[in-house]
Design a protein around this motif. Structure first.
Motif, PDB file in Angstrom:
ATOM      1  N   HIS A 141     -62.202   2.832   0.210  1.00  0.00           N
ATOM      2  CA  HIS A 141     -62.319   1.942   1.370  1.00  0.00           C
ATOM      3  C   HIS A 141     -63.236   0.767   1.057  1.00  0.00           C
ATOM      4  O   HIS A 141     -62.919  -0.384   1.351  1.00  0.00           O
ATOM      5  N   ILE A 361     -63.826 -12.077  24.877  1.00  0.00           N
ATOM      6  CA  ILE A 361     -63.608 -10.835  24.104  1.00  0.00           C
ATOM      7  C   ILE A 361     -64.321  -9.658  24.776  1.00  0.00           C
ATOM      8  O   ILE A 361     -63.804  -8.554  24.822  1.00  0.00           O
ATOM      9  N   VAL A 366     -60.171  -5.244  24.516  1.00  0.00           N
ATOM     10  CA  VAL A 366     -58.909  -4.982  23.831  1.00  0.00           C
ATOM     11  C   VAL A 366     -58.917  -3.575  23.212  1.00  0.00           C
ATOM     12  O   VAL A 366     -57.946  -2.826  23.325  1.00  0.00           O
ATOM     13  N   ALA A 436     -62.505  -6.068  10.282  1.00  0.00           N
ATOM     14  CA  ALA A 436     -62.471  -6.918   9.093  1.00  0.00           C
ATOM     15  C   ALA A 436     -62.019  -8.336   9.447  1.00  0.00           C
ATOM     16  O   ALA A 436     -62.171  -9.250   8.648  1.00  0.00           O
ATOM     17  N   ALA A 441     -60.585 -13.697  14.247  1.00  0.00           N
ATOM     18  CA  ALA A 441     -60.224 -13.597  15.672  1.00  0.00           C
ATOM     19  C   ALA A 441     -60.991 -14.636  16.481  1.00  0.00           C
ATOM     20  O   ALA A 441     -60.432 -15.330  17.343  1.00  0.00           O
TER      21      ALA A 441
HETATM   22  C1  HEM Z   1     -60.007  -9.932  19.625  1.00  0.00           C
HETATM   23  C2  HEM Z   1     -59.495  -9.485  18.526  1.00  0.00           C
HETATM   24  C3  HEM Z   1     -59.874  -8.214  17.826  1.00  0.00           C
HETATM   25  C4  HEM Z   1     -60.562  -7.120  18.289  1.00  0.00           C
HETATM   26  C5  HEM Z   1     -61.178  -6.905  19.667  1.00  0.00           C
HETATM   27  C6  HEM Z   1     -60.643  -6.165  17.200  1.00  0.00           C
HETATM   28  C7  HEM Z   1     -61.291  -4.952  17.270  1.00  0.00           C
HETATM   29  C8  HEM Z   1     -61.411  -4.078  16.211  1.00  0.00           C
HETATM   30  C9  HEM Z   1     -62.154  -2.856  16.255  1.00  0.00           C
HETATM   31  C10 HEM Z   1     -62.893  -2.326  17.477  1.00  0.00           C
HETATM   32  C11 HEM Z   1     -62.084  -2.285  15.028  1.00  0.00           C
HETATM   33  C12 HEM Z   1     -62.765  -0.993  14.580  1.00  0.00           C
HETATM   34  C13 HEM Z   1     -61.842   0.185  14.648  1.00  0.00           C
HETATM   35  C14 HEM Z   1     -62.535   1.455  14.208  1.00  0.00           C
HETATM   36  O1  HEM Z   1     -63.723   1.454  13.912  1.00  0.00           O
HETATM   37  O2  HEM Z   1     -61.843   2.474  14.201  1.00  0.00           O
HETATM   38  C15 HEM Z   1     -61.266  -3.123  14.198  1.00  0.00           C
HETATM   39  C16 HEM Z   1     -60.937  -2.857  12.889  1.00  0.00           C
HETATM   40  C17 HEM Z   1     -60.152  -3.670  12.117  1.00  0.00           C
HETATM   41  N1  HEM Z   1     -59.673  -4.923  12.459  1.00  0.00           N
HETATM   42 FE1  HEM Z   1     -59.908  -5.856  14.233  1.00  0.00          FE
HETATM   43  N2  HEM Z   1     -59.998  -6.691  16.119  1.00  0.00           N
HETATM   44  C18 HEM Z   1     -59.519  -7.935  16.448  1.00  0.00           C
HETATM   45  C19 HEM Z   1     -58.826  -8.800  15.626  1.00  0.00           C
HETATM   46  C20 HEM Z   1     -58.508  -8.569  14.313  1.00  0.00           C
HETATM   47  C21 HEM Z   1     -57.822  -9.489  13.440  1.00  0.00           C
HETATM   48  C22 HEM Z   1     -57.343 -10.891  13.842  1.00  0.00           C
HETATM   49  C23 HEM Z   1     -57.663  -8.861  12.235  1.00  0.00           C
HETATM   50  C24 HEM Z   1     -57.021  -9.354  10.975  1.00  0.00           C
HETATM   51  C25 HEM Z   1     -55.982 -10.064  10.906  1.00  0.00           C
HETATM   52  C26 HEM Z   1     -58.281  -7.550  12.343  1.00  0.00           C
HETATM   53  C27 HEM Z   1     -58.330  -6.627  11.325  1.00  0.00           C
HETATM   54  C28 HEM Z   1     -58.972  -5.412  11.398  1.00  0.00           C
HETATM   55  C29 HEM Z   1     -58.978  -4.447  10.317  1.00  0.00           C
HETATM   56  C30 HEM Z   1     -58.288  -4.593   8.972  1.00  0.00           C
HETATM   57  C31 HEM Z   1     -59.727  -3.354  10.760  1.00  0.00           C
HETATM   58  C32 HEM Z   1     -60.009  -2.058   9.985  1.00  0.00           C
HETATM   59  C33 HEM Z   1     -61.348  -2.204   9.260  1.00  0.00           C
HETATM   60  C34 HEM Z   1     -61.716  -0.986   8.432  1.00  0.00           C
HETATM   61  O3  HEM Z   1     -61.238   0.116   8.709  1.00  0.00           O
HETATM   62  O4  HEM Z   1     -62.528  -1.178   7.504  1.00  0.00           O
HETATM   63  N3  HEM Z   1     -58.778  -7.411  13.609  1.00  0.00           N
HETATM   64  N4  HEM Z   1     -60.880  -4.228  14.935  1.00  0.00           N
END
Ligand code: HEM
Length: 486
Positions: A141, A361, A366, A436, A441
């Protein structure tokens, strides 16, 4: 004969309360009692709560607050009233597993930071891809995350992304105004997917991208479905969608490889970025790693960004004073620009806009709940989180709790004049799995607000539309607006 029938009826009636009693306590006896017996005589205890009915657990109560009452935060408030606050941990049985709910900042932070004890475990890993960032664990990871974060969240990538998305934003807004009346939820989804298409793998809007959009929809439906693989089930359909998407991306990957060999790559998209990067030992990602992560990134970045953009339009229509200040700031920066679109350096100067982004946000919530699995028994301030139980990080509650944010349901960007209290703002999660794409975002939302505010006026058609909270919170009409150019 009559007497026998009466006796039978009496027995049935007499057994009913007993049956009710057994059903009510079944999960408690099955899951909680063995843990309690084990902890007997120690200082530790299981968090308070109730495990609900067999199989269903507290699902009915959850749906009652989220779907029927439409007061989702009362699900937690009712627990606080019934069992007291303690440290913000409650036992339950939800979404098919014995679970511990965590709803206070300190304990949520603790779980995020103890990533060996609490892992992210997706139910249907094959749908997301075994090599995707959200699925891999430990060192794999850490290695993969470096690739992905470099590709989407670093200033150089964001600068390129900002230049790429703005022409699409402007075109989308113009088309909305030419239609005059739109359902924002549908339009922001369409537009976000088009942006993703171009950013991630250079797919231009058209029939192929529309097909991919449908395939993604099918894929997402299967992520948490029961893994019954026969025609007609959500899981089966998701597997088919995944297969077709992989074929499309693989074809694109082969084209890119040929272009690279012949040095014909003109525009670098996210797929190129992932293909070209090397780690410290000079190793590149495998083809499958690239494919799995493109799928993962689309799943993670699609609905989230689309829903946040929808909420931005909703709240700005509801709070005209905020829109006025946002518009003034964005018109001012636009006038200063001689030519071309704004850059990420310009966005960093848009102080008020960035506060609107943060407030949107926070209120959009979300990701309402984040799931973890306890890999071992964990002690936290006198409470035990049993091994193999799920931990449900109720981050929505952090953002809607008046103890964390004054007047939390008021859309007030000025609250961001001061930083949130530690641990109370975790919209992007925390620890080593923090989103990530969090900077991407934010930038996408700020750019959207820029073009929207300087060029358009819009009004809610149903300002009093009632809210729904599943699967994502949204007004029931999907935010219908009339929109025109200024
Ligand atoms: C308002 C927009 C967004 C919100 C509220 C959001 C929220 C989150 C949250 C809460 C997590 C953590 C999940 C966990 O710990 O199980 C997460 C993980 C992640 N998000 Fe976002 N996200 C958003 C937009 C995006 C965008 C635009 C991308 C990429 C194009 C993205 C890519 C990722 C990825 C790849 C992870 C996994 C990270 C890992 O496991 O290391 N997110 N997101």
């Amino acid at each position: 004969m009559e007497a026998t029938r009466e006796m039978l009826l009496a027995c049935i009636l007499g057994a009913l309360p007993l049956l009710g009693f057994i059903l009510w306590w079944w999960n408690e006896i099955w899951y909680a009692v063995p843990v309690k017996l084990r902890l007997w005589g120690t200082d530790m205890k299981l968090p308070p709560g109730h495990m609900g009915l067999p199989l269903l657990g507290e699902l009915v109560t959850f749906l009652w607050y989220f779907k029927v009452r439409r007061r989702p935060d009362d699900f937690i408030n009712s627990k606080r009233r019934k069992y007291g606050d303690g440290v913000g941990l409650y036992r339950t049985h939800l979404f098919g597993s014995p679970s511990i709910i965590a709803c206070f900042p300190n304990v949520i932070k603790h779980v995020f930071q103890s990533h060996d004890a609490f892992i992210l475990e997706w139910p249907n890993k094959d749908i997301l891809g075994y090599n995707s960032l959200a699925v891999v664990q430990g060192k794999a990871h850490t290695r993969l995350r470096r690739f992905v974060v470099d590709a989407i969240n670093k200033p150089a990538s964001l600068r390129r992304i900002a230049a790429l998305v703005q022409p699409r934003m402007v075109a989308a807004l113009e088309s909305w105004a030419s239609i005059g009346k739109i359902r924002v939820r549908n339009e922001t989804k369409k537009f976000t997917f088009q942006t993703i298409g171009i950013l991630f793998a250079s797919f231009e809007p058209g029939p192929l991208l529309d097909t991919m959009d449908e395939l993604f929809h099918g894929l997402v439906q299967g992520l948490r479905a029961q893994p019954f693989k026969f025609p007609g089930t959500a899981y089966y359909h998701a597997c088919q969608c995944r297969k077709k998407l992989e074929e499309i991306f693989r074809e694109q990957l082969e084209i890119k490889k040929k272009n690279m060999e012949q040095d014909r790559n003109t525009e670098i998209d996210l797929m190129d970025g992932l293909m070209q990067m090397k780690d410290e030992e000079g190793n590149r990602l495998s083809d499958q790693e690239v494919l799995d992560n493109i799928v993962n990134l689309i799943v993670a970045g699609y609905e989230t960004t689309a829903v946040a953009s929808m909420w931005a339009m909703y709240y700005l229509a509801k709070y005209p004073d905020v829109l006025k200040r946002l518009r003034e700031e964005n018109i001012a920066i636009n006038q200063m620009k001689k030519e071309g679109f704004i850059t990420i350096e310009d966005v960093s100067k848009l102080n008020y806009t960035n506060k609107v982004v943060e407030e949107t946000i926070r209120m959009a919530n979300v990701a309402a709940i984040i799931f973890r699995l306890a890999t071992r028994e964990v002690e936290y301030k006198g409470y035990t989180i049993p091994k193999n139980w799920k931990v449900l990080l109720w981050i929505r509650y952090l953002h809607t709790n008046p103890e964390n944010f004054d007047d939390p349901i008021c859309f007030n960007p000025d609250r961001w004049n001061e930083a949130a209290r530690p641990g109370t703002y975790q919209v992007f999660g925390g620890g080593h799995r923090i989103c990530a794409g969090n900077m991407l975002a934010r930038i996408e939302l700020a750019l959207f607000l820029h073009h929207l505010s300087i060029g358009y006026r819009w009004e809610l058609i149903n300002p009093d539309a009632r809210m729904i909270y599943l699967s994502h919170p949204a007004p029931i009409d999907g935010v219908e607006v009339s929109i025109s150019k200024i």
